[in-house]
Scaffold this motif. Structure first.
Motif, mmCIF file in Angstrom:
data_model
loop_
_atom_site.group_PDB
_atom_site.id
_atom_site.type_symbol
_atom_site.label_atom_id
_atom_site.label_comp_id
_atom_site.label_asym_id
_atom_site.label_seq_id
_atom_site.Cartn_x
_atom_site.Cartn_y
_atom_site.Cartn_z
ATOM 1 N N UNK A 1 0.860 -1.188 0.000
ATOM 2 C CA UNK A 1 0.000 0.000 0.000
ATOM 3 C C UNK A 1 0.890 1.228 0.000
ATOM 4 N N UNK A 2 0.291 2.387 -0.296
ATOM 5 C CA UNK A 2 1.070 3.628 -0.348
ATOM 6 C C UNK A 2 0.205 4.814 0.038
ATOM 7 N N UNK B 1 -12.387 12.463 -9.668
ATOM 8 C CA UNK B 1 -11.232 11.833 -10.316
ATOM 9 C C UNK B 1 -10.954 10.449 -9.733
ATOM 10 N N UNK B 2 -11.086 10.349 -8.410
ATOM 11 C CA UNK B 2 -10.732 9.103 -7.723
ATOM 12 C C UNK B 2 -11.839 8.061 -7.769
ATOM 13 N N UNK B 3 -13.032 8.468 -8.134
ATOM 14 C CA UNK B 3 -14.202 7.588 -8.062
ATOM 15 C C UNK B 3 -14.045 6.284 -8.840
ATOM 16 N N UNK B 4 -13.444 6.283 -10.029
ATOM 17 C CA UNK B 4 -13.327 5.022 -10.768
ATOM 18 C C UNK B 4 -12.381 3.997 -10.121
ATOM 19 N N UNK B 5 -11.618 4.411 -9.117
ATOM 20 C CA UNK B 5 -10.600 3.528 -8.534
ATOM 21 C C UNK B 5 -11.001 3.150 -7.116
ATOM 22 N N UNK B 6 -11.471 1.928 -6.955
ATOM 23 C CA UNK B 6 -11.966 1.484 -5.650
ATOM 24 C C UNK B 6 -10.863 1.421 -4.599
ATOM 25 N N UNK C 1 5.700 4.292 1.265
ATOM 26 C CA UNK C 1 5.565 3.070 0.479
ATOM 27 C C UNK C 1 5.785 1.864 1.393
ATOM 28 N N UNK C 2 4.729 1.117 1.618
ATOM 29 C CA UNK C 2 4.799 -0.081 2.460
ATOM 30 C C UNK C 2 4.945 -1.311 1.580
ATOM 31 N N UNK C 3 6.020 -2.086 1.817
ATOM 32 C CA UNK C 3 6.306 -3.291 1.049
ATOM 33 C C UNK C 3 6.202 -4.532 1.930
ATOM 34 N N UNK C 4 6.165 -5.673 1.283
ATOM 35 C CA UNK C 4 6.325 -6.928 2.024
ATOM 36 C C UNK C 4 7.672 -6.940 2.733
ATOM 37 N N UNK C 5 8.667 -6.292 2.109
ATOM 38 C CA UNK C 5 10.033 -6.327 2.631
ATOM 39 C C UNK C 5 10.323 -5.221 3.649
ATOM 40 N N UNK C 6 9.433 -4.236 3.803
ATOM 41 C CA UNK C 6 9.694 -3.142 4.721
ATOM 42 C C UNK C 6 8.962 -1.871 4.316
ATOM 43 N N UNK C 7 9.553 -0.728 4.643
ATOM 44 C CA UNK C 7 8.926 0.577 4.427
ATOM 45 C C UNK C 7 9.936 1.526 3.806
ATOM 46 N N UNK D 1 2.202 3.569 -11.453
ATOM 47 C CA UNK D 1 2.415 2.333 -10.701
ATOM 48 C C UNK D 1 2.544 1.164 -11.675
ATOM 49 N N UNK D 2 3.403 0.193 -11.384
ATOM 50 C CA UNK D 2 3.456 -1.005 -12.224
ATOM 51 C C UNK D 2 2.093 -1.702 -12.238
ATOM 52 N N UNK D 3 1.807 -2.400 -13.317
ATOM 53 C CA UNK D 3 0.499 -3.045 -13.457
ATOM 54 C C UNK D 3 0.126 -3.880 -12.237
ATOM 55 N N UNK D 4 1.116 -4.593 -11.696
ATOM 56 C CA UNK D 4 0.808 -5.505 -10.587
ATOM 57 C C UNK D 4 0.493 -4.772 -9.288
ATOM 58 N N UNK D 5 0.768 -3.441 -9.237
ATOM 59 C CA UNK D 5 0.509 -2.682 -8.009
ATOM 60 C C UNK D 5 -0.647 -1.698 -8.147
ATOM 61 N N UNK D 6 -1.258 -1.606 -9.304
ATOM 62 C CA UNK D 6 -2.230 -0.535 -9.532
ATOM 63 C C UNK D 6 -3.532 -0.689 -8.743
ATOM 64 N N UNK D 7 -3.776 -1.864 -8.222
ATOM 65 C CA UNK D 7 -4.991 -2.053 -7.424
ATOM 66 C C UNK D 7 -4.699 -2.141 -5.928
ATOM 67 N N UNK D 8 -3.449 -1.884 -5.552
ATOM 68 C CA UNK D 8 -3.101 -1.841 -4.135
ATOM 69 C C UNK D 8 -3.640 -0.542 -3.526
ATOM 70 N N UNK D 9 -3.936 -0.538 -2.226
ATOM 71 C CA UNK D 9 -4.508 0.666 -1.598
ATOM 72 C C UNK D 9 -3.596 1.893 -1.750
#
Length: 608
Positions: free
Chosen positions: A197-198, A240-245, A268-274, A214-222
């Motif tokens: 998340x970010x 503007x933000x409405x289309x993105x849940x 930027x919060x990662x699996x590996x840290x912050x 954002x990379x494709x694999x991260x575009x739906x992350x919070x």
């Protein structure tokens, strides 16, 4: 009486003249836009200054330069009441001698605009052929994903950057001047971590553009957007933000008039840290394309073991607790959650100090929590009293200027400079009172010859209404020049403040921040100096030599030089020593026309 400056006729409308003198930097426009047919096509669709809106309109509907018909092209404008010469922008010889260091070069910087034949210049003796032709402008932002100029993985993960200070990539310049520079897509790359998340803190958002970074694999992350918009602007951002849940909004409270949420930060919060990123760019395409911007990129902060006391993971610079305090100042539940996340990570490797501003009126010890008094406190506590440093010059560089008062004693050379000249925990000495102050702000010629041409001035929203009330300020102005880094023609949106030795070879400290030269950003004293009032949110990081085990930083003047310089040399993103304005130089003012000379795209500047 109708007069004419070297850039043509200009005027101010009655509504402009009555504008409040406390107009903040990048103040959202509340006025209706001039009609160019379909108004919706002439609005960028996001909160921004009137200056940026004018630049957006001119990009859509440029006014081509024609030496024979330039005057008729703006015949609909009101006749002006004076010219820049009437306002006294030119320096007298005594002014030049007083503020021009002995031995300092006064040679104008060489442009890097491609030279081609020009056929439409009225004054060929004054303007060279290169002045009216566009430089080679290659790829657009949409081309970046497949660009062969994109960063290589080894560049991104190179740990040789001791200070973790970067410039943004600039399109349209030689590749060697982008080595080690970062684009937003680099920062959000999977090479930096597996994003969970970010949070994006900023003044200006183009939501659709941001999501594409954002990379494709991260575009739906919070994604949390922290903004300062109100009323109609807030509604537009929500739309503007409405289309993105996955996108949520957090409104920063701005209870003092004329304040803005100007902070630019990524969490930027990662699996590996912050990771924490503090930078100077709005989250719009234009700010990451052909401008000079600054970035501080934190190390990857690992998560602390479960059950670790909350006091663990602090750095010698108290960065962790200061960042948490900054987030808590918003008094917003989503940011309390991010403060808790930060608490769970080890930030002990951080070597910079956090300097923030938050809106409010602060008394007692709290006066030193924010703004220029925060900088004053850090310089008192973490610098040593070295006699020779007491007279070292201060250099301030910024992209806009607020209303600073009737003369230098009202704020600039009183409380603000008093904070910047502090060395150690001693009172102000006579040597500190005489410290030279060099202020770097682009000239009209800087903007005209830039990669973007006149529309680059949209991100330099210094208005006539403010400028004409502080004519005393022009004697401090120095040109923007970054020839040594190949970026003179990439206009600055970066803001930096530093203290340097008289020969500009050594540095006592360096600050990169979102804060422009304004009381709204830095704070101003009230109640006989017992209270500091700040209007806006700002954020920056301070580099002190003591945090890196040094007495001073050596200045790295050629940021992208192929010659190996010590890793301990600090990269200054513009030329030193700064070059003072000469008699023909004028500060860029966005809300007057410039029609006597074409920019690098062959256009004039008619802001309305």
């Amino acid at each position: 009486m109708t007069q004419e400056s070297s850039y043509g006729r200009w005027t101010v409308s009655s509504s402009d003249e009555s504008e409040n003198e406390k107009t903040p930097i990048e103040k959202p426009s509340t006025s209706s836009l001039p009609s160019f047919g379909q108004d919706v096509l002439n609005d960028p669709g996001y909160t921004c200054s009137d200056a940026r809106k004018a630049a957006y309109r001119r990009k859509l509907s440029p006014v081509k330069f024609d030496s024979k018909n330039s005057t008729s092209k703006i015949s609909s404008l009101k006749r002006q009441k004076s010219s820049q010469e009437d306002l006294g922008w030119g320096l007298s010889s005594s002014d030049e001698e007083e503020s021009h260091p002995k031995g300092q070069s006064r040679q104008p910087g060489k442009g890097t605009v491609k030279e081609e034949k020009c056929t439409s210049l009225k004054e060929p003796s004054k303007y060279s052929p290169r002045d009216c032709q566009p430089p080679v402008i290659p790829k657009t932002e949409e081309d970046y994903e497949t660009s062969d100029e994109a960063q290589e993985p080894w560049d991104l993960l190179d740990e040789k950057n001791l200070f973790r200070f970067y410039l943004t990539r600039v399109s349209g310049i030689m590749p060697k001047y982008n080595l080690g520079a970062l684009h937003i897509k680099d920062i959000l790359s999977p090479l930096f971590g597996t994003l969970l998340s970010s949070a994006q803190f900023n003044y200006c958002f183009d939501v659709a553009w941001l999501v594409r970074q954002y990379p494709l694999e991260f575009r739906k992350k919070p994604i949390l957007l922290v903004h300062g918009d109100k009323r109609e602007a807030k509604a537009r951002l929500q739309e503007q933000a409405k289309p993105y849940e996955n996108i949520s909004l957090c409104q920063a409270k701005l209870d003092i008039a004329f304040g803005t949420h100007h902070t630019k930060m990524m969490l930027l919060l990662y699996e590996e840290g912050l990771r924490v990123v503090i930078h100077t760019s709005n989250l719009i395409q234009a700010d990451w394309h052909q401008k000079t911007q600054g970035i501080w990129l934190s190390p990857l902060y690992p998560r602390l073991p479960y059950g670790t006391p909350s006091t663990c993971g602090e750095s010698p610079t108290n960065f962790k607790s200061d960042l948490i305090s900054y987030l808590m100042a918003y008094n917003a539940p989503p940011l309390k959650e991010w403060a808790d996340i930060i608490q769970e990570h080890d930030l002990s490797e951080t070597r910079v100090y956090l300097i923030g501003s938050t809106p409010g009126r602060f008394q007692g010890n709290h006066k030193e929590d924010w703004g220029h008094f925060r900088l004053r406190k850090l310089l008192k506590e973490h610098t040593s009293l070295v006699p020779e440093q007491q007279s070292w010059p201060i250099v301030g560089q910024f992209s806009s200027i607020g209303s600073l008062g009737a003369d230098e004693s009202k704020w600039l050379c009183a409380e603000f400079k008093d904070s910047l000249v502090i060395v150690g925990n001693r009172g102000k000495t006579e040597a500190q009172r005489d410290v030279p102050l060099h202020l770097i702000y682009p000239t009209v010629e800087n903007v005209r010859k830039s990669l973007e041409g006149y529309p680059a001035g949209g991100s330099l929203p210094y208005s006539l209404q403010t400028a004409e009330k502080q004519l005393w300020l022009h004697s401090y102005f120095h040109k923007w020049s970054a020839e040594t880094s190949g970026r003179t023609n990439a206009m600055p949106h970066i803001k930096t403040y530093m203290r340097l030795s008289p020969d500009f070879a050594k540095m006592a400290w360096f600050l990169v921040t979102s804060a422009n030269l304004s009381k709204a950003a830095w704070g101003a004293l009230e109640k006989n100096g017992t209270q500091l009032m700040i209007r806006s949110y700002e954020l920056g990081v301070l580099f002190l030599p003591s945090a890196f085990g040094m007495d001073t930083f050596k200045v790295k003047r050629k940021v992208f030089s192929e010659n190996q310089e010590p890793a301990t040399s600090f990269p200054v993103p513009y030329d030193l020593p700064p070059e003072i304005y000469d008699h023909n130089d004028r500060p860029w003012i966005w809300n007057i026309p410039y029609i006597k000379a074409p920019d690098t795209h062959g256009n004039m500047w008619v802001p309305s």
